[in-house]
Design an enzyme around this catalytic site. Structure first.
Site, mmCIF file in Angstrom:
data_model
loop_
_atom_site.group_PDB
_atom_site.id
_atom_site.type_symbol
_atom_site.label_atom_id
_atom_site.label_comp_id
_atom_site.label_asym_id
_atom_site.label_seq_id
_atom_site.Cartn_x
_atom_site.Cartn_y
_atom_site.Cartn_z
ATOM 1 N N CYS A 1 -0.620 7.598 -3.100
ATOM 2 C CA CYS A 1 -0.850 6.686 -1.983
ATOM 3 C C CYS A 1 -1.649 7.338 -0.857
ATOM 4 O O CYS A 1 -2.242 6.637 -0.038
ATOM 5 C CB CYS A 1 0.481 6.183 -1.433
ATOM 6 S SG CYS A 1 1.442 5.222 -2.612
ATOM 7 N N ARG B 1 -7.671 8.772 3.825
ATOM 8 C CA ARG B 1 -8.723 7.766 3.625
ATOM 9 C C ARG B 1 -9.395 7.402 4.943
ATOM 10 O O ARG B 1 -10.635 7.379 5.044
ATOM 11 C CB ARG B 1 -8.104 6.513 2.970
ATOM 12 C CG ARG B 1 -9.046 5.313 2.910
ATOM 13 C CD ARG B 1 -8.281 4.066 2.467
ATOM 14 N NE ARG B 1 -7.197 3.742 3.367
ATOM 15 C CZ ARG B 1 -7.321 3.071 4.506
ATOM 16 N NH1 ARG B 1 -8.507 2.655 4.903
ATOM 17 N NH2 ARG B 1 -6.274 2.813 5.261
ATOM 18 N N ARG B 2 -8.590 7.103 5.954
ATOM 19 C CA ARG B 2 -9.161 6.728 7.246
ATOM 20 C C ARG B 2 -9.912 7.900 7.875
ATOM 21 O O ARG B 2 -10.997 7.723 8.431
ATOM 22 C CB ARG B 2 -8.052 6.250 8.186
ATOM 23 C CG ARG B 2 -7.474 4.892 7.823
ATOM 24 C CD ARG B 2 -6.220 4.582 8.627
ATOM 25 N NE ARG B 2 -5.724 3.230 8.346
ATOM 26 C CZ ARG B 2 -4.480 2.833 8.576
ATOM 27 N NH1 ARG B 2 -3.593 3.705 9.063
ATOM 28 N NH2 ARG B 2 -4.112 1.602 8.296
ATOM 29 N N LYS C 1 0.809 -1.218 0.000
ATOM 30 C CA LYS C 1 0.000 0.000 0.000
ATOM 31 C C LYS C 1 0.848 1.276 0.000
ATOM 32 O O LYS C 1 0.352 2.351 -0.304
ATOM 33 C CB LYS C 1 -0.947 0.014 1.201
ATOM 34 C CG LYS C 1 -0.300 0.122 2.563
ATOM 35 C CD LYS C 1 -1.343 0.041 3.672
ATOM 36 C CE LYS C 1 -0.712 0.082 5.057
ATOM 37 N NZ LYS C 1 -0.062 1.353 5.358
ATOM 38 N N ASP C 2 2.146 1.145 0.331
ATOM 39 C CA ASP C 2 3.022 2.316 0.374
ATOM 40 C C ASP C 2 3.670 2.625 -0.971
ATOM 41 O O ASP C 2 4.327 3.662 -1.123
ATOM 42 C CB ASP C 2 4.135 2.110 1.409
ATOM 43 C CG ASP C 2 3.612 2.079 2.828
ATOM 44 O OD1 ASP C 2 2.473 2.525 3.041
ATOM 45 O OD2 ASP C 2 4.343 1.607 3.721
ATOM 46 N N ARG D 1 3.698 4.885 17.557
ATOM 47 C CA ARG D 1 2.313 5.366 17.572
ATOM 48 C C ARG D 1 1.543 4.852 18.792
ATOM 49 O O ARG D 1 0.751 5.565 19.390
ATOM 50 C CB ARG D 1 1.606 4.961 16.276
ATOM 51 C CG ARG D 1 1.982 5.862 15.097
ATOM 52 C CD ARG D 1 1.280 5.418 13.833
ATOM 53 N NE ARG D 1 1.887 4.225 13.266
ATOM 54 C CZ ARG D 1 1.237 3.347 12.502
ATOM 55 N NH1 ARG D 1 -0.044 3.491 12.247
ATOM 56 N NH2 ARG D 1 1.883 2.305 12.001
ATOM 57 N N ARG E 1 2.240 10.092 13.585
ATOM 58 C CA ARG E 1 3.268 9.545 12.710
ATOM 59 C C ARG E 1 4.166 8.635 13.517
ATOM 60 O O ARG E 1 4.186 8.651 14.738
ATOM 61 C CB ARG E 1 4.100 10.683 12.093
ATOM 62 C CG ARG E 1 3.364 11.544 11.072
ATOM 63 C CD ARG E 1 3.212 10.826 9.738
ATOM 64 N NE ARG E 1 4.468 10.197 9.339
ATOM 65 C CZ ARG E 1 5.509 10.845 8.818
ATOM 66 N NH1 ARG E 1 5.425 12.148 8.610
ATOM 67 N NH2 ARG E 1 6.610 10.202 8.505
#
Length: 618
Positions: free
Chosen positions: A261, A152-153, A81-82, A176, A170
């Site tokens: 992305c 997106r989230r 996904k990155d 995190r 981040r």
């Protein structure tokens, strides 16, 4: 002579190292020695800037790409996904791993504190995760603070919880978790795959089944040089065909929409019993403008499924949404209150709002929240149906008797539905008028006929409900005689047809019909043929209503009934707003409340009406 070990490039985070070692072990299992080479990326060095402002997640991959091109490593392992959709020249994806859990999950502050109390830095808590819904999510008035750096989230979360606030976070997984534990945030959103791979699944508080993941989430991709056949051959034991197909479909959507992305695009393709099921969406980071798409295709014909889904999303305004965000260059994160400190005025819409709807609502200080009852898809009409309906109504070939009142054309996506026969009511029939009762109907018919339609076709008068529908007709058929009867519902159109001495008409509609239009046409002996240009499917996993609202917009009688069946009738003080009189009758019947009805049907009139009523409410 012993072959040189493969050099695997990776970031030095704990998760990236786990992923690289996974590939290393698979290579060694098939007789290919390999060693790890650690490389720092810009994304690892700069932790105080939101990812979208740094250019997206490509900041995690560029240093590894450069090392590959320079011949310093033989392959680079990434979270798929990155990886940007535009891969640098000279590089290619050599293999895609089988997927881990694709879901996003919520981790609460209490769960993060348990992680710290047990030593942190990868000390997992024994046992399975508790997936009870955190209490604050059941309180519609609570303004939770949730951490995420993903557009997106953020957008999908705020579409579900419009009163919540978001903050940036981040760092690697452990960082995190530590930031969450030390904060006043209520929770943070993580990818389940990362937590599971690190053995931290016990800290997952809630699986977000309703949230669509990033394209290719849960899969690892191994990047190689395009001309490196030796490395490609060695990776055959790592490659998973189904994962490769599904991630390609998902990434095709992102690429076709020209989104990086960090674009707010969610997508998930799944292979099941020879079929590929795809769900995708795009949403503004403030939770508005959600556009969703559902498609299914047999596996052997699914290679272009992502392109088809992107076309559908683009047609409904998704490309404009992505471009608007690109021009803005920011996350555009909303506050939970307006500048004067008051609670935002929330309007629930029982259909998916377009970006134009969102912009209009904002002009009146209203925030839209989508609670649709159906998702719609265009239906492919057979070519002979299209050709017959485009014949000049004044031509001799159309001089036969008008259609009978019972004629109807129902079509669906099955190619054989009308194959081999002209449907009854078309051959030799005269069509005196077209009727559209929604923009969706105009759109469906336009896409069916646009290759055959010519401005000189001599189309009949067009009757519509609502200014927005009439405007759509004028854009698609600029030479048309557009008539919008006062009253703006099926009854008004039927009476207008009778006054104008129309003997036969075609109603381009979706699955939901206008029985009052049929009743009036039958009363006046007007032949009415219904041509179905849109189908619909139930909304998968409908979200519960987690917020107080000031108004709910209803657009059709059966939409009222379906909303109440799926979501129930919300408590509290809110105004039902019905697009027309027939819908208003359904609102009274289903909710027991007296609805507001605009003088003219249409979304803009509904917005103006509810804005005025809320402004004058004591």
């Amino acid at each position: 002579m012993t072959a040189r070990p493969f050099r695997i490039g990776t970031r030095d985070s704990i998760l990236a190292t786990w992923q690289a070692r996974f590939v290393q072990e698979r290579l060694q299992d098939t007789g290919h020695p390999a060693e790890l080479r650690f490389i720092k990326t810009e994304g690892d060095r700069v932790l105080d800037t939101p990812l979208p402002l740094m250019g997206g997640k490509g900041v995690f991959t560029k240093a590894l790409d450069d090392a590959l091109l320079a011949g310093e490593i033989d392959m680079a392992v990434h979270s798929f996904k990155d990886i940007p959709t535009r891969i640098p020249a000279g590089l290619t994806i050599g293999a895609v791993s089988g997927r881990e859990d694709t879901a996003d999950v919520l981790v609460t502050r209490d769960a993060a504190r348990r992680f710290i109390n047990r030593g942190g830095e990868g000390a997992p808590e024994p046992g399975t995760p508790s997936m009870a819904t955190p209490g604050f999510l059941d309180d519609p008035g609570y303004e939770a603070l949730i951490a995420s750096s993903s557009n997106r989230r953020i957008g999908q979360w705020l579409a579900r919880f419009p009163l919540h606030r978001m903050t940036d976070i981040r760092g690697n997984v452990q960082t995190r978790l530590r930031k969450l534990a030390e904060s006043d945030w209520d929770g943070a959103i993580f990818a389940a795959a990362g937590l599971i791979r690190l053995g931290l699944q016990a800290y997952m508080s809630l699986r977000l089944e309703w949230m669509l993941p990033a394209p290719a989430q849960g899969a690892m991709a191994i990047m190689i040089r395009e001309d490196d056949g030796r490395t490609r051959d060695a990776l055959r034991g790592v490659h998973d065909q189904d994962a490769a197909l599904c991630t390609k479909i998902e990434r095709d959507i992102l690429h076709a929409l020209e989104g990086g992305c960090s674009a707010p695009v969610g997508a998930l393709a799944v292979v099941d019993h020879g079929q590929v099921r795809l769900r995708a969406n795009v949403v503004y980071p403030d939770g508005t403008g959600l556009i969703s798409c559902i498609m299914q295709e047999v596996r052997d014909r699914a290679d272009d499924l992502g392109i088809r889904a992107a076309d559908e999303i683009r047609r409904r305004g998704g490309d404009a949404l992505i471009q608007n965000l690109s021009r803005a260059g920011t996350q555009d994160q909303p506050a939970a209150r307006w500048p004067d400190g008051s609670r935002p005025r929330i309007v629930l819409s029982t259909r998916l709002a377009t970006p134009g709807d969102v912009t209009l609502a904002k002009q009146y200080n209203l925030r839209l929240a989508d609670y649709p009852v159906w998702l719609y898809h265009r239906i492919n009409l057979p070519s002979d149906v299209v050709a017959s309906l485009l014949e000049d109504p004044s031509a001799d070939s159309r001089a036969g008797s008008p259609m009978g009142g019972q004629d109807e054309v129902r079509t669906d996506t099955r190619p054989s539905s009308l194959a081999g026969a002209r449907p009854g009511g078309l051959a030799g029939a005269r069509v005196d008028a077209w009727v559209f009762t929604s923009r969706r109907g105009v759109d469906g018919w336009w896409h069916a006929c646009k290759d055959e339609y010519r401005p000189s076709s001599g189309i009949p008068p067009i009757y519509t409900v609502g200014e927005a529908t009439a405007d759509t007709v004028r854009r698609r058929f600029p030479e048309a005689d557009v008539r919008m009867p006062r009253g703006g519902d099926g009854t008004a159109i039927g009476e207008a047809l009778a006054r104008d001495c129309i003997r036969s008409a075609v109603h381009f509609c979706a699955v939901d019909r206008h029985p009052e239009l049929k009743a009036v046409c039958r009363k006046h002996n007007i032949g009415l043929m219904e041509v179905e240009v849109y189908g619909r499917v139930p909304v998968p996993d409908p979200k519960p209503i987690h917020t107080e609202c000031d108004a709910i917009f209803f657009y059709s009688p059966d939409g009222v009934a379906e909303f109440c069946r799926v979501y129930g009738v919300p408590d509290g003080e809110w105004h039902p707003v019905a697009i027309g009189r027939t819908t208003a009758d359904a609102v009274r019947r289903e909710t027991g409340r007296e609805p507001l009805i605009p003088e003219y049907p249409g979304f803009e009139e509904m917005i103006k009406l509810v804005s005025y009523r809320l402004a004058t409410r004591p």
